[in-house]
Design a protein around this motif. Sequence first.
Motif, PDB file in Angstrom:
ATOM      1  N   ASN A  71      -6.302  31.541 119.075  1.00 13.06           N
ATOM      2  CA  ASN A  71      -6.541  32.784 119.810  1.00 13.06           C
ATOM      3  C   ASN A  71      -6.916  32.515 121.259  1.00 13.06           C
ATOM      4  O   ASN A  71      -6.512  33.271 122.160  1.00 13.06           O
ATOM      5  CB  ASN A  71      -7.647  33.586 119.121  1.00 13.06           C
ATOM      6  CG  ASN A  71      -7.217  34.112 117.765  1.00 13.06           C
ATOM      7  OD1 ASN A  71      -6.025  34.309 117.509  1.00 13.06           O
ATOM      8  ND2 ASN A  71      -8.175  34.333 116.883  1.00 13.06           N
ATOM      9  N   SER A  74      -3.721  31.752 123.191  1.00 11.46           N
ATOM     10  CA  SER A  74      -2.952  32.963 123.496  1.00 11.46           C
ATOM     11  C   SER A  74      -3.621  33.767 124.605  1.00 11.46           C
ATOM     12  O   SER A  74      -2.934  34.331 125.482  1.00 11.46           O
ATOM     13  CB  SER A  74      -2.826  33.830 122.237  1.00 11.46           C
ATOM     14  OG  SER A  74      -2.113  33.139 121.225  1.00 11.46           O
ATOM     15  N   ALA A  75      -4.944  33.823 124.577  1.00 14.93           N
ATOM     16  CA  ALA A  75      -5.651  34.543 125.637  1.00 14.93           C
ATOM     17  C   ALA A  75      -5.448  33.876 126.989  1.00 14.93           C
ATOM     18  O   ALA A  75      -5.273  34.547 128.021  1.00 14.93           O
ATOM     19  CB  ALA A  75      -7.133  34.633 125.304  1.00 14.93           C
ATOM     20  N   THR A  78      -1.730  34.529 128.190  1.00 13.37           N
ATOM     21  CA  THR A  78      -1.508  35.921 128.620  1.00 13.37           C
ATOM     22  C   THR A  78      -2.512  36.371 129.668  1.00 13.37           C
ATOM     23  O   THR A  78      -2.497  37.550 130.058  1.00 13.37           O
ATOM     24  CB  THR A  78      -1.597  36.854 127.406  1.00 13.37           C
ATOM     25  OG1 THR A  78      -2.866  36.694 126.773  1.00 13.37           O
ATOM     26  CG2 THR A  78      -0.487  36.550 126.416  1.00 13.37           C
ATOM     27  N   ARG A  79      -3.417  35.478 130.085  1.00  4.90           N
ATOM     28  CA  ARG A  79      -4.414  35.769 131.114  1.00  4.90           C
ATOM     29  C   ARG A  79      -5.348  36.910 130.688  1.00  4.90           C
ATOM     30  O   ARG A  79      -5.743  37.749 131.495  1.00  4.90           O
ATOM     31  CB  ARG A  79      -3.727  36.110 132.440  1.00  4.90           C
ATOM     32  CG  ARG A  79      -2.953  34.944 133.033  1.00  4.90           C
ATOM     33  CD  ARG A  79      -2.280  35.318 134.325  1.00  4.90           C
ATOM     34  NE  ARG A  79      -1.552  34.180 134.893  1.00  4.90           N
ATOM     35  CZ  ARG A  79      -0.816  34.244 136.022  1.00  4.90           C
ATOM     36  NH1 ARG A  79      -0.721  35.389 136.690  1.00  4.90           N
ATOM     37  NH2 ARG A  79      -0.191  33.165 136.458  1.00  4.90           N
ATOM     38  N   ARG A  80      -5.690  36.909 129.465  1.00  7.28           N
ATOM     39  CA  ARG A  80      -6.676  37.848 128.958  1.00  7.28           C
ATOM     40  C   ARG A  80      -8.034  37.166 128.924  1.00  7.28           C
ATOM     41  O   ARG A  80      -8.128  35.935 128.992  1.00  7.28           O
ATOM     42  CB  ARG A  80      -6.281  38.331 127.552  1.00  7.28           C
ATOM     43  CG  ARG A  80      -5.066  39.232 127.536  1.00  7.28           C
ATOM     44  CD  ARG A  80      -4.771  39.762 126.126  1.00  7.28           C
ATOM     45  NE  ARG A  80      -4.238  38.731 125.240  1.00  7.28           N
ATOM     46  CZ  ARG A  80      -4.896  38.163 124.270  1.00  7.28           C
ATOM     47  NH1 ARG A  80      -6.169  38.485 124.053  1.00  7.28           N
ATOM     48  NH2 ARG A  80      -4.332  37.253 123.504  1.00  7.28           N
ATOM     49  N   PRO A  81      -9.120  37.929 128.760  1.00  9.58           N
ATOM     50  CA  PRO A  81     -10.452  37.307 128.688  1.00  9.58           C
ATOM     51  C   PRO A  81     -10.527  36.325 127.518  1.00  9.58           C
ATOM     52  O   PRO A  81     -10.073  36.601 126.403  1.00  9.58           O
ATOM     53  CB  PRO A  81     -11.394  38.496 128.498  1.00  9.58           C
ATOM     54  CG  PRO A  81     -10.655  39.655 129.057  1.00  9.58           C
ATOM     55  CD  PRO A  81      -9.199  39.400 128.776  1.00  9.58           C
ATOM     56  N   ASP A 187       3.335  31.999 122.168  1.00 12.55           N
ATOM     57  CA  ASP A 187       2.950  31.778 123.557  1.00 12.55           C
ATOM     58  C   ASP A 187       4.119  31.261 124.389  1.00 12.55           C
ATOM     59  O   ASP A 187       4.268  31.628 125.574  1.00 12.55           O
ATOM     60  CB  ASP A 187       1.778  30.803 123.624  1.00 12.55           C
ATOM     61  CG  ASP A 187       0.528  31.362 122.946  1.00 12.55           C
ATOM     62  OD1 ASP A 187       0.431  32.600 122.818  1.00 12.55           O
ATOM     63  OD2 ASP A 187      -0.325  30.563 122.522  1.00 12.55           O
ATOM     64  N   THR A 273       4.495  38.727 118.358  1.00 12.37           N
ATOM     65  CA  THR A 273       3.035  38.554 118.364  1.00 12.37           C
ATOM     66  C   THR A 273       2.384  39.315 117.221  1.00 12.37           C
ATOM     67  O   THR A 273       1.437  38.827 116.586  1.00 12.37           O
ATOM     68  CB  THR A 273       2.459  39.020 119.699  1.00 12.37           C
ATOM     69  OG1 THR A 273       3.064  38.275 120.777  1.00 12.37           O
ATOM     70  CG2 THR A 273       0.954  38.818 119.745  1.00 12.37           C
TER      71      THR A 273
END
Length: 396
Positions: A71, A74-75, A78-81, A187, A273
């Motif tokens: 996880n 993947s974060a 995708t440039r997520r927190p 990813d 996803t």
Amino acid sequence: MTVPASRVRRRPRTPGRLLPLLLATVLLLPVAFLVIQGHRFVDADRDALEREQLGVEYLRALGPVTEALVNAQSAAVTRRPLPRETLDRAVEQAAAVDARIGDELRTSERWAGIRAKLEALPERSLTDPEAAFAAYGEVTDLLLALYSKVRQTSGLIRDPDVDSYFLQDGVGEEMPEALIAAGRLTDLAILIERRSAADQGRSLMELATLRFAALQPARDLVNNLRAVVESSANAQLGASVLNPFDAYQRAVETMALLALPNQSGRVDTARLTGARNQAQQAAKQLQPVLLDEIDRLLADRIDRLDRDALLVLGAGGLAALLLIVLAVSGWLPRPQDDSTVADQSSVEAEPVGSDRPTGDRWEPATLRPASDQTPALQPAGPGREPDRWRPFDAAR
């Protein structure tokens, strides 16, 4: 007049009395050897099973680390927190397990290297998705190597039981490989959309490789679980595994279709996803069930070994007791019969001159002096029978 006879003393038969004792001692040696060897083999098997239980405990701790790491990758892509709290909590739990049993399983050095790379991930992965993908790829490779190390040093990979072997192979090798490969596949599909047209051909070949790497262990896991569920005598295992097993199988089949590029050479990353998340959620439900089943199988075999150990000790103790009884009975003096006692005791001499029966005849009395001799027969007068026949006449 009675004449005391001389007592005849018999020599104690010491060699004859020692023979049962020596025989029992000689027989005790192989019995003791067999008992010790049997107990040693049982202890060795029990130690091996307890070591496998340690491996199951370590695999249980690595499961949350694998999920959190996928996880986090993947974060980062995708440039997520970054869900750092979940990853830190999983790492701390695994570190506690490694601190307790890592030396016995010889995994402390590998875990220390993985933890060092995990702590350095935020500085390396938050700036560039491509760098994050490569950095997490290094850590996940080390994590898969740690899985293999745990299975080897704990002996799970050499488990002779069919159900235990397939279960540990699925939960300790195929499941983490499938989860990590599925995360990489998703990813990479996202990264391909951001790459230049010149890199599309190379990226699609890499995507096909990851697709095979994700689907092959997933299919092997499905086949192994199906074989275990169908052959297992435990109905509870089938009921608890059925729902997540079916969900995982459907998610894997969906991933296989969605990972194929369409006519325009693109992949539906959103649906891919979603299928990856479903497969990951089903695997998260499957892992504790499979590990619990392995623990149950190992515990049952340990209980059987404990019973075998008691049987070995009981049989050896009974054999030793019988041999001791044999030795003691041979060493103690045996009661002699009446004839032997009469021969060894005083012998009463018969009166001199008394009549001694021999068969059906009477031997004449020994001649004695006239003064001491008592007439045995009265002279028979006319018509009179000897005195010795009077009792018989009276009885008639």
